[in-house]
Scaffold this motif. Sequence first.
Motif, PDB file in Angstrom:
ATOM      1  N   UNK A  66     -77.519 -28.220  59.958  1.00 47.82           N
ATOM      2  CA  UNK A  66     -76.903 -29.481  59.568  1.00 47.82           C
ATOM      3  C   UNK A  66     -75.403 -29.463  59.790  1.00 47.82           C
ATOM      4  N   UNK A  67     -74.748 -28.345  59.471  1.00 46.50           N
ATOM      5  CA  UNK A  67     -73.304 -28.241  59.660  1.00 46.50           C
ATOM      6  C   UNK A  67     -72.949 -28.243  61.150  1.00 46.50           C
ATOM      7  N   UNK A  68     -73.808 -27.596  61.982  1.00 46.40           N
ATOM      8  CA  UNK A  68     -73.553 -27.584  63.428  1.00 46.40           C
ATOM      9  C   UNK A  68     -73.641 -28.993  63.996  1.00 46.40           C
ATOM     10  N   UNK A  69     -74.616 -29.758  63.514  1.00 46.94           N
ATOM     11  CA  UNK A  69     -74.764 -31.140  63.995  1.00 46.94           C
ATOM     12  C   UNK A  69     -73.546 -31.964  63.622  1.00 46.94           C
ATOM     13  N   UNK A  70     -73.007 -31.760  62.437  1.00 47.19           N
ATOM     14  CA  UNK A  70     -71.836 -32.510  62.007  1.00 47.19           C
ATOM     15  C   UNK A  70     -70.597 -32.086  62.799  1.00 47.19           C
ATOM     16  N   UNK A  71     -70.557 -30.814  63.192  1.00 45.65           N
ATOM     17  CA  UNK A  71     -69.426 -30.349  64.008  1.00 45.65           C
ATOM     18  C   UNK A  71     -69.409 -31.073  65.358  1.00 45.65           C
ATOM     19  N   UNK A  72     -70.606 -31.202  65.961  1.00 44.62           N
ATOM     20  CA  UNK A  72     -70.687 -31.918  67.239  1.00 44.62           C
ATOM     21  C   UNK A  72     -70.276 -33.377  67.067  1.00 44.62           C
ATOM     22  N   UNK A  73     -70.683 -33.957  65.966  1.00 47.58           N
ATOM     23  CA  UNK A  73     -70.319 -35.359  65.703  1.00 47.58           C
ATOM     24  C   UNK A  73     -68.811 -35.510  65.574  1.00 47.58           C
ATOM     25  N   UNK A  74     -68.208 -34.519  64.917  1.00 52.50           N
ATOM     26  CA  UNK A  74     -66.752 -34.525  64.728  1.00 52.50           C
ATOM     27  C   UNK A  74     -66.050 -34.475  66.089  1.00 52.50           C
ATOM     28  N   UNK A  76     -67.261 -35.463  68.969  1.00 55.91           N
ATOM     29  CA  UNK A  76     -67.489 -36.718  69.677  1.00 55.91           C
ATOM     30  C   UNK A  76     -66.461 -37.772  69.295  1.00 55.91           C
ATOM     31  N   UNK A  77     -65.925 -37.692  68.087  1.00 54.31           N
ATOM     32  CA  UNK A  77     -64.923 -38.649  67.627  1.00 54.31           C
ATOM     33  C   UNK A  77     -63.500 -38.173  67.942  1.00 54.31           C
ATOM     34  N   UNK A  78     -63.382 -37.189  68.862  1.00 58.01           N
ATOM     35  CA  UNK A  78     -62.072 -36.754  69.327  1.00 58.01           C
ATOM     36  C   UNK A  78     -61.459 -35.631  68.540  1.00 58.01           C
ATOM     37  N   UNK A  79     -62.151 -35.087  67.564  1.00 58.09           N
ATOM     38  CA  UNK A  79     -61.637 -33.962  66.803  1.00 58.09           C
ATOM     39  C   UNK A  79     -60.502 -34.324  65.879  1.00 58.09           C
ATOM     40  N   UNK A  80     -60.319 -35.589  65.610  1.00 60.33           N
ATOM     41  CA  UNK A  80     -59.248 -36.014  64.717  1.00 60.33           C
ATOM     42  C   UNK A  80     -59.788 -36.205  63.298  1.00 60.33           C
ATOM     43  N   UNK A 140     -75.996 -45.098  61.619  1.00 62.43           N
ATOM     44  CA  UNK A 140     -75.736 -43.703  61.980  1.00 62.43           C
ATOM     45  C   UNK A 140     -74.714 -43.065  61.062  1.00 62.43           C
ATOM     46  N   UNK A 141     -73.666 -43.826  60.709  1.00 60.20           N
ATOM     47  CA  UNK A 141     -72.639 -43.289  59.835  1.00 60.20           C
ATOM     48  C   UNK A 141     -73.210 -43.012  58.454  1.00 60.20           C
ATOM     49  N   UNK A 142     -74.088 -43.892  57.991  1.00 62.87           N
ATOM     50  CA  UNK A 142     -74.708 -43.675  56.680  1.00 62.87           C
ATOM     51  C   UNK A 142     -75.543 -42.397  56.695  1.00 62.87           C
ATOM     52  N   UNK A 143     -76.254 -42.174  57.798  1.00 64.65           N
ATOM     53  CA  UNK A 143     -77.073 -40.969  57.912  1.00 64.65           C
ATOM     54  C   UNK A 143     -76.201 -39.735  57.945  1.00 64.65           C
ATOM     55  N   UNK A 144     -75.036 -39.838  58.708  1.00 64.06           N
ATOM     56  CA  UNK A 144     -74.112 -38.713  58.783  1.00 64.06           C
ATOM     57  C   UNK A 144     -73.604 -38.335  57.400  1.00 64.06           C
ATOM     58  N   UNK A 145     -73.247 -39.331  56.618  1.00 58.96           N
ATOM     59  CA  UNK A 145     -72.724 -39.073  55.268  1.00 58.96           C
ATOM     60  C   UNK A 145     -73.773 -38.354  54.418  1.00 58.96           C
ATOM     61  N   UNK A 146     -75.025 -38.815  54.536  1.00 59.29           N
ATOM     62  CA  UNK A 146     -76.097 -38.182  53.772  1.00 59.29           C
ATOM     63  C   UNK A 146     -76.297 -36.736  54.214  1.00 59.29           C
TER      64      UNK A 146
END
Length: 615
Positions: free
Chosen positions: A544-552, A554-558, A571-577
Amino acid sequence: MGASTGSDGSNGSNGSSGSNGSSGSDGGDGGNGSEPTAFEPLPPLADHFPRSRKIEVGELAVPMREIALTDGGICTVYDTSGPQGCDVHAGLPKRRAAWIAARAGVATPTQLWFARQGVVTEEMQFIAIREGVEADFVRSEVARGRAIIPASIKHPELEPVIIGRNFLTKINANIGNSAIRSSIEEEVSKLQWSIRWGADTVMDLSTGEAINATREAILRNSPVPIGTVPIYQALEKVNGRVEDLSLPLFLETLEEQCEQGVDYFTIHAGVLMRTIPMTARRTTGIVSRGGSILAKWCLSHHKENFIYEGFEEICRLLARYDVSFSLGDGLRPGSIADANDEAQLTELAVLGELTKVAWEHNCQVMIEGPGHVPMNKIKENVDLQLELCHEAPFYTLGPLVTDIAPGYDHITSAIGAAMIGWYGTAMLCYVTPKEHLGLPDRQDVKDGVIAYKIAAHAADLAKGHPRAQERDDLLSKARFEFRWEDQFNLGLDPVTARSYHDETLPADNAKTAHFCSMCGPKFCSMRISQDIRDAAQASEAEAGMAAMSERFKEHGGEVYLPADSVSVDADLAIDTALITEAAGSQSGGQSGGQSGGQSGGQAGSQAGGHSEPTA
């Protein structure tokens, strides 16, 4: 089961080997519970059930036992042990006295009569709380004769119990006085010992000169229904001469016992002239003591059974006191070879006819059954009883499912008891290891009661009783979490469970170890299962943490992004969960992993830090 506890000629109950000089017992192994050693007072309840306390529920003060668990939980269980610490000479509190007094003047004060009038008595309300059902359901089952509440109006000390197939399966134990050594304190102690371990009713099979005083003491100190076999005392009055028995003498004996407060009578009204010859070719003949007495009387006089002939007069007497019938199976089979034979089933049909007669007089009725029955014939017994006896409650000894295990008949019979209880029997009469062999002592009585508590509970699980599985689930959870103290205390016999564990692991820190001596610290399947669960949860957290890292990325690392560059969507709601779940899972996994690692690394000897990871 009083008259029906298949002594099969065994020297059980009070009638056994020198108990009162008589051999054999219509009450089966009987378990009169007398013992050759010196009388021992009953230990405090806490000695047998650690971390338990008696509680009272509701306005009617329904007694239950509360077991405190080490995880802060509570398990509340059905309790038959009665008030503790009472003076046996003063007796128990008369909890039903006001209820009974309020009904004074009612011509037929039976629970069946009230139920048929639509009245929910205090006894029915009390039972509803005990059983976890609606009070009107209790009333309706009693009204249709499918359940009974054995509760004499002369037994105010009683804590009401219901016997019916749609309620918890009940068990009976037998006691009786000893001709060699007996006292009021000792007889009451036998009663207390039986109900301490869970007997729901007790049959007093005492005989001898002090029988009335013995019975009086037992009744005044009994919170459970007391049953008797009145033909025994009637026979005492004629010095054992069967041919001198008569209906007037029998009625006199019944009334004496009614006045004392006996709650139910085993009465052998189904042994008839036409059924006696059916036993001639049996392997074990007539094994019921009551049945053999009535058969001998019939043949001596060449007349019909006087109890059968005078049955309506007996009904009128019992209705005045609300004493229940336990119609005895005087021709029950005493061996596997005789199971389900013509004599047994013909008598069963007669008992069905008498049930209707008793109901016409508003008397409560249950039917006694065998005996010795192989497993493939058990269901047939129940089906026939329900059909022939109009669904009146069935009360059986065992049955024993094989005849090859003298010394272990509490086991051979508990197998049959579990099955017949599952199929619909309402009450099971216990058998002790001494069945067919000798007079049971305290340990034998305890072993018999525990075996039958297991059988009754197994039947309740199979029937799907709504509260039956609660205790099983709590104990299973304690076992998986290595809460040894809770495992012991949730069981039927905590002291024995603890002693078996402590034979090999007696140290205090073994009570928190994540293994027992059967598997040892390296091969405990439950500890390994916990390690697998912890590892799986840790792996899920990492994924789960690896998936969130990739998502981060994708948003430019900011860390901060302009609001208009982020789409607020599903998608954002799912990410938060996912973030929340991953963080929680990681925390739980580390906690569980550290605990499991500590347990394994230190051979489990100090594994007290275990906690089950949350979802």
